[in-house]
Write a protein that holds these residues in place. Structure first.
Motif, short mmCIF file in Angstrom:
data_model
loop_
_atom_site.label_atom_id
_atom_site.label_comp_id
_atom_site.label_asym_id
_atom_site.label_seq_id
_atom_site.Cartn_x
_atom_site.Cartn_y
_atom_site.Cartn_z
N ARG A 285 1.01 -1.20 -0.09
CA ARG A 285 0.07 0.02 -0.04
C ARG A 285 0.82 1.31 -0.05
NH1 ARG A 285 -5.05 1.70 2.25
NH2 ARG A 285 -5.46 3.86 1.48
N ALA A 286 2.01 1.35 0.57
CA ALA A 286 2.85 2.33 0.84
C ALA A 286 3.42 2.76 -0.64
CB ALA A 286 3.84 2.19 1.86
N VAL A 287 3.89 1.61 -1.46
CA VAL A 287 4.13 1.70 -2.74
C VAL A 287 3.17 2.33 -3.51
CG1 VAL A 287 5.05 0.62 -4.71
CG2 VAL A 287 6.09 -0.03 -2.35
N ASP A 288 2.05 1.77 -3.47
CA ASP A 288 0.66 1.97 -4.36
C ASP A 288 0.62 3.50 -4.14
OD1 ASP A 288 1.00 -0.46 -5.27
OD2 ASP A 288 -0.88 -1.13 -3.96
N GLU A 289 0.71 3.99 -2.96
CA GLU A 289 0.41 5.43 -2.47
C GLU A 289 1.67 6.33 -2.77
OE1 GLU A 289 -2.59 6.31 -2.33
OE2 GLU A 289 -3.88 4.73 -1.32
N HIS A 290 2.55 5.90 -3.06
CA HIS A 290 3.60 6.48 -3.44
C HIS A 290 4.61 7.27 -2.25
CE1 HIS A 290 2.80 6.23 -7.45
NE2 HIS A 290 1.48 6.75 -7.20
N PHE A 291 4.33 6.38 -1.23
CA PHE A 291 5.14 6.72 0.00
C PHE A 291 6.64 6.07 0.01
CE2 PHE A 291 0.82 7.69 1.70
CZ PHE A 291 0.93 8.87 1.96
N MET A 292 6.45 5.00 -0.87
CA MET A 292 7.81 4.42 -1.18
C MET A 292 7.98 4.20 -2.65
SD MET A 292 7.53 1.50 1.92
CE MET A 292 9.17 0.71 1.45
N ARG A 293 9.10 4.02 -3.08
CA ARG A 293 9.24 3.66 -4.48
C ARG A 293 9.17 2.07 -4.81
NH1 ARG A 293 13.06 7.24 -7.43
NH2 ARG A 293 13.60 8.92 -6.23
N PRO A 294 8.85 1.60 -5.76
CA PRO A 294 8.98 0.21 -6.26
C PRO A 294 9.94 -0.46 -5.92
CG PRO A 294 7.67 1.48 -8.11
CD PRO A 294 8.45 2.54 -7.19
N GLN A 295 11.10 0.24 -6.18
CA GLN A 295 12.65 -0.32 -5.76
C GLN A 295 12.75 -0.81 -4.34
OE1 GLN A 295 11.99 2.32 -7.53
NE2 GLN A 295 13.82 3.00 -8.71
N HIS A 296 12.09 0.16 -3.50
CA HIS A 296 11.99 -0.37 -1.92
C HIS A 296 11.48 -1.54 -1.62
CE1 HIS A 296 12.31 4.26 -1.42
NE2 HIS A 296 13.67 3.87 -1.49
N ALA A 297 10.58 -2.23 -2.25
CA ALA A 297 10.18 -3.55 -2.08
C ALA A 297 11.30 -4.71 -2.05
CB ALA A 297 8.95 -3.94 -2.96
N GLY A 298 12.48 -4.24 -2.83
CA GLY A 298 13.46 -5.13 -2.62
C GLY A 298 14.49 -5.07 -1.57
N LEU A 299 14.11 -4.07 -0.66
CA LEU A 299 14.71 -3.86 0.67
C LEU A 299 14.89 -5.18 1.52
CD1 LEU A 299 13.55 -0.44 1.67
CD2 LEU A 299 15.99 -0.92 0.81
N TRP A 300 13.89 -6.22 1.45
CA TRP A 300 13.39 -7.07 2.19
C TRP A 300 13.32 -8.31 1.14
CZ3 TRP A 300 10.30 -2.95 2.08
CH2 TRP A 300 9.03 -3.27 1.58
N ALA A 301 13.36 -9.54 1.90
CA ALA A 301 13.00 -10.76 1.08
C ALA A 301 11.89 -11.51 2.03
CB ALA A 301 14.00 -11.64 0.65
N VAL A 302 11.03 -12.41 1.37
CA VAL A 302 10.16 -13.13 2.49
C VAL A 302 10.31 -14.39 2.15
CG1 VAL A 302 7.63 -13.40 3.00
CG2 VAL A 302 8.41 -11.16 1.97
N ALA A 303 10.37 -15.30 3.45
CA ALA A 303 10.36 -16.80 3.21
C ALA A 303 9.52 -17.27 4.11
CB ALA A 303 11.72 -17.21 4.00
N SER A 304 9.12 -18.47 3.75
CA SER A 304 7.70 -19.26 4.53
C SER A 304 8.36 -20.29 5.46
CB SER A 304 6.81 -19.67 3.57
OG SER A 304 7.31 -20.51 2.43
N THR A 305 9.50 -20.55 5.30
CA THR A 305 10.10 -21.84 6.31
C THR A 305 11.42 -21.34 6.60
OG1 THR A 305 11.33 -23.02 4.57
CG2 THR A 305 9.01 -23.74 4.67
#
Length: 199
Positions: free
Chosen positions: A155-175
């Motif tokens: 939502r923060a990216v969509d509303e331009h509070f963060m850049r799309p590139q900022h979604a690469g600051l973290w990775a997500v794991a399920s195990t």
């Protein structure tokens, strides 16, 4: 040609001290500690003697791993400190604790937790956005716990509070196994990230 893997010696683990969490979270915490210990990766955490924090430490220690706990003196005075850690670092404040844990680590893995865990995770992501912490950050999303937070980030990216590139600051794991693999393969960032810190 296979990409060179990150040189990791020490992993900071953020997680809950709550004693009331469901068994699935304890199992993941113990497994993560075991996996890190088996790979001779030093665990860095908040030195707590309860909850998932204790489970991570015990999981690492039981297989011969090492754990460095960083804890403010007021928590030691409350007897909230794990007595069996490899190293214990006492500091004056929560702020110093977070800085020292980051300084000691080559990567961060965040397990589920409450306000303290969320605050640690958000702060280190902010530091990375500002070029102050450049190492891999992995969100270990056990049981979909972090789904609402990940939606908030989008939502923060969509509303331009963060850049799309900022979604690469973290990775997500399920195990836990996936989280450990990601700390080796996620890119270590360059301080030039500051150039696009602002939106």
């Amino acid at each position: 040609m296979e990409k060179e893997r990150n040189k990791i010696a020490s992993v900071c683990v953020y997680c809950a001290s709550s004693t009331q969490a469901a068994p699935v979270f304890y199992e993941a915490a113990t497994e993560l500690g075991r996996l890190l210990g088996e790979r001779n990766l030093r665990v860095v955490n908040g030195a707590g003697n309860t909850g998932l924090m204790c489970a991570v430490s015990d999981g690492a220690l039981v297989v011969g791993g090492t754990v460095t706990g960083v804890i403010p003196r007021f928590m030691v005075e409350q007897d909230w400190c794990h007595k069996g850690l490899t190293d214990l670092v006492e500091v004056d404040s929560m702020h110093e604790r977070k800085q020292r844990m980051a300084d000691l680590s080559d990567a961060v893995i965040a397990l589920p937790g409450g306000c303290g865990t969320l605050e640690e995770l958000l702060e280190v992501i902010t530091w990375k956005q500002l070029g102050l912490y450049l190492n891999p950050i992995v969100i270990l999303n056990i049981n979909g716990y972090f789904d609402p937070l990940l939606e908030m980030f989008q939502r923060a990216v969509d509303e331009h509070f963060m850049r799309p590139q900022h979604a690469g600051l973290w990775a997500v794991a399920s195990t836990p196994a996936e989280a450990v693999e990601l700390i080796y393969t996620e890119p270590v960032w360059d301080a030039n990230i500051r150039k696009f810190a602002l939106v």
